[in-house]
Design an enzyme around this catalytic site. Structure first.
Site, PDB file in Angstrom:
ATOM      1  N   ASP A  13      72.754 134.749  86.587  1.00 18.32           N
ATOM      2  CA  ASP A  13      73.132 133.401  85.665  1.00 18.32           C
ATOM      3  C   ASP A  13      73.561 134.095  84.353  1.00 18.32           C
ATOM      4  O   ASP A  13      73.472 135.115  84.099  1.00 18.32           O
ATOM      5  CB  ASP A  13      71.899 132.358  85.456  1.00 18.32           C
ATOM      6  N   ASP A  15      74.334 131.773  81.079  1.00 11.50           N
ATOM      7  CA  ASP A  15      73.668 131.168  79.619  1.00 11.50           C
ATOM      8  C   ASP A  15      71.918 131.113  80.178  1.00 11.50           C
ATOM      9  O   ASP A  15      71.659 130.691  80.910  1.00 11.50           O
ATOM     10  CB  ASP A  15      74.140 129.903  79.578  1.00 11.50           C
TER      11      ASP A  15
HETATM   12  O1  LIG Z   1      76.671 125.904  80.883  1.00 12.63           O
HETATM   13  C1  LIG Z   1      75.813 125.764  81.348  1.00 12.63           C
HETATM   14  C2  LIG Z   1      75.244 124.465  80.951  1.00 12.63           C
HETATM   15  O2  LIG Z   1      75.813 124.002  79.906  1.00 12.63           O
HETATM   16  C3  LIG Z   1      74.765 126.384  82.225  1.00 12.63           C
HETATM   17  O3  LIG Z   1      75.559 127.917  82.388  1.00 12.63           O
HETATM   18  P1  LIG Z   1      74.710 129.033  83.072  1.00 12.63           P
HETATM   19  O4  LIG Z   1      74.950 128.305  84.768  1.00 12.63           O
HETATM   20  O5  LIG Z   1      75.332 130.132  82.825  1.00 12.63           O
HETATM   21  O6  LIG Z   1      73.255 128.891  82.692  1.00 12.63           O
HETATM   22 MG   LIG Z   2      71.408 129.392  82.630  1.00  9.31          MG
END
Ligand SMILES: O=C(CO)COP(=O)(O)O
Ligand SMILES: [Mg+2]
Length: 259
Positions: A13, A15
């Site tokens: 992942d 963020d």
């Molecule tokens: O952008 C997101 C929710 O705003 C989540 O992103 P990720 O899947 O990279 O954690």
């Molecule tokens: Mg994330």
């Protein structure tokens, strides 16, 4: 974990694992460098549908993180691939940024507010009342409601940010229509990611900061799962869930020696 194969492929992942919005998480640079040096397949698998892989790769490079665009799979790409398969040459009214509009164009879609087949909601930092009103009216007139990702909030260094899932809830409240979510934890996104990485689930691992998207998606795809505590899930939260990650670590810095 008993009789599991060694980890050959890494899906991570973004963020909350590698970055917080525009800030790299300590250890992410070393983790990514070691992955590249290992030659093992890896993919950044993000529900963030704002950016194209090219833009996202450039943003990450600006933070000192080297991730080639071909190693990025977003919920926008997954959504475009889904719609292309469902209704080739379809039409959509889109709320989102270039990551989503570009993916839909490349999938052969026409973006319009004139009787579209779909209303597609993605991530943006500029939701407008006018656009939401248009989306609500089009759904009431029969457009199918698609959403790139169910995340209610996203992490940042200052605290949580409202995300696509929360905006989808507003539209659902106004229309009585639930969206179809394409991003994690939808198995569609995981299958597409494993295929893109040329990975096999029994020798792959999914790293994430959310139990209800990253970890459950990896688990249900038959992968090992690693929860990091640098994003939205705190250690005390893990016990609230009926399932567990294979392991819990403080951050990606703790994973470098596992590569
Ligand atoms: O952008 C997101 C929710 O705003 C989540 O992103 P990720 O899947 O990279 O954690
Ligand atoms: Mg994330």
């Amino acid at each position: 974990m008993a009789d599991r194969k060694p980890i050959e492929s890494w899906l991570t992942d973004m963020d909350g694992v590698l970055i917080h919005e525009g800030t790299p998480i300590p250890g992410a640079e070393e983790f990514l460098r070691r992955l590249r040096e290992s030659g093992k397949p890896f993919l950044v698998l993000t529900n963030n549908s704002i950016y194209t892989p090219r833009d996202l790769s450039a943003r990450l490079a600006g933070m000192g993180l080297d991730v080639p665009e071909e190693s990025i799979w977003t919920s926008a790409l997954a959504t475009a691939q889904f719609l292309k398969g469902q209704r080739p040459g379809g039409t959509a009214y889109v709320i989102g940024e270039a990551g989503l509009t570009t993916a839909l164009y490349q999938a052969g879609y026409v973006l319009t507010d004139n009787n579209p087949d779909y209303v597609v909601l993605g991530e943006t930092r500029t939701y407008s009342f006018e656009a939401l009103t248009k989306a609500i009216r089009l759904i009431n007139q029969g457009a199918r409601f698609i959403c790139t990702n169910p995340d209610e909030t996203g992490p940042s260094t200052e605290g949580v940010l409202p995300a696509t899932g929360s905006v989808a809830a507003l539209i659902t409240k106004a229309t009585g229509v639930e969206p179809y979510f394409v991003g994690k934890p939808n198995p569609l996104m995981m299958r597409e990611a494993l295929n893109t990485a040329g990975a096999h689930s029994e020798s792959a691992v999914m790293i994430g900061d959310r139990m209800d998207t990253d970890i459950v998606a990896g688990m249900e795809a038959g992968m090992e799962t690693i929860l990091v505590l640098t994003g939205l899930t705190a250690a005390a939260d893990v016990e609230r869930f009926p399932y567990r990650p294979t392991r819990v670590v403080n951050s990606v810095a703790d994973l470098v020696e596992l590569i």
